[in-house]
Design an enzyme around this catalytic site. Structure first.
Site, PDB file in Angstrom:
ATOM      1  N   ASN C  38       5.812   9.023  -4.893  1.00  0.00           N
ATOM      2  CA  ASN C  38       6.175   7.807  -4.208  1.00  0.00           C
ATOM      3  C   ASN C  38       5.127   7.768  -2.953  1.00  0.00           C
ATOM      4  OD1 ASN C  38       8.009   6.221  -5.763  1.00  0.00           O
ATOM      5  ND2 ASN C  38       9.170   7.934  -5.255  1.00  0.00           N
ATOM      6  N   SER C  43      -1.379   3.944   8.232  1.00  0.00           N
ATOM      7  CA  SER C  43      -2.640   3.721   8.944  1.00  0.00           C
ATOM      8  C   SER C  43      -2.866   4.829   9.993  1.00  0.00           C
ATOM      9  CB  SER C  43      -2.728   2.382   9.743  1.00  0.00           C
ATOM     10  OG  SER C  43      -1.821   2.499  10.905  1.00  0.00           O
TER      11      SER C  43
END
Lengths: 155, 155, 155
Positions: C38, C43
């Site tokens: 998963n 970022s």
């Protein structure tokens, strides 16, 4: 619990020019003071009894759950803005709601839209709004620019 | 392990009108029963030996790993649908696969597409499919609407 | 800390044909060796003092923080590429920076762009780049295809 429930939050915003749109986004994060973290985008709740804190400096590379709005543009001279708003309920046992909005145009309009969205979201929950906090940033693009606003959740 | 591996999951869906597309999305989450959580989008595996459970009420503001499809529309009268499908393998030691799909049109078509996608994904893994679970929702837009379907993973 | 800070990372890439764009994306993840996890998009920072490792096989269904680029196409014959680059600073106490890029065209161009982006991001941090690591993949679409490149963070 797979994850701990956050207990604190703060609002930040930033903007930047950049070599590419992603560099401009990265620069906007740096300008907002959270450029050296790993943001994970969440939808968009302040847990009840959370405390607003001053922005903190995270350990570099920390994974940080964040609700954010961002926009980039490659049109010189264009004005772009990003905003987040937090609506807090009169009933302290209820959660707060974060709304994000960004677009072309001045920050006043974008931030007001985000605030209205947060207020409407509380109405949808049949909760009375005690207070709305918000933050926004506006940026005039030189060549490639980005604007960013966020609610950062923390322990 | 940075995160615990989920052990349970459930399927939910919802739809809503809203003041803006994001408000409609928020309303669809509320309608699905998970509107006061912080969803983190994941791609899209059911760990082996997981158990399907009835939808639970999370602590408000909990961070919840979720695979989801969503769609919003601002075209009055338009029909929009969102679906998720879970393909479970005959071999219990293998993972299940979640697929998400949304679009204009009736839920039957959108849900069937999601189911086919999950079935195809199991074929790609050379796994025989024992069972496919799915959920979908359909919404006729008044002014601004959203449809949402999700597989929520939990401990 | 809500999440542990990652201590290791590795780079992978993959590509695939698929029944739909999402199936092609799923196939590209399988081809990259991380199709049964998963992924949570982050970022995009390598914590200081992290170690690059050989790609590992995760427990099936594990939740894995990942910075990635992906692109899909439904245009037969089209060449698509995805790349990630990691810029590491001369100062070991500073974080590394991940940049992602994808587009139509050959992998050399896409990967060079990602590397330039990572280098520019270090300049924005006023850090001298010691080394840039990168990976890319190129795919010629038959009917529906996807290309994927990622930096996976782990404990």
């Amino acid at each position: 619990m797979i994850y701990k429930i956050p207990k604190t939050y703060f609002l930040v915003s930033g903007s930047s020019e950049g070599h590419t749109p992603l560099n401009a986004f990265d620069g906007a994060l740096l300008n907002a003071g959270i450029g050296n973290t790993n943001l994970v985008k969440i939808s968009s709740i302040i847990p009840p009894h959370s405390t607003e804190i001053q922005p903190i400096t995270f350990p570099q590379g920390a994974i940080v759950p964040t609700a954010y709005a961002s926009i980039s543009s490659e049109i010189p001279g264009e004005i772009i803005s990003a905003a987040v708003a937090v609506a807090l309920p009169r009933d302290d046992d209820q959660p707060g709601l974060i709304m994000e909005y960004s677009g072309r145009g001045n920050r006043e309009v974008i931030e007001l839209t985000a605030k209205n969205m947060a207020f409407e979201g509380m109405k949808m929950r049949q909760q009375e709004t005690k207070e709305i906090k918000s933050i926004s940033t506006e940026y005039k693009v030189k060549k490639i620019g980005a604007a960013f606003a966020a609610v950062v959740l923390w322990q």
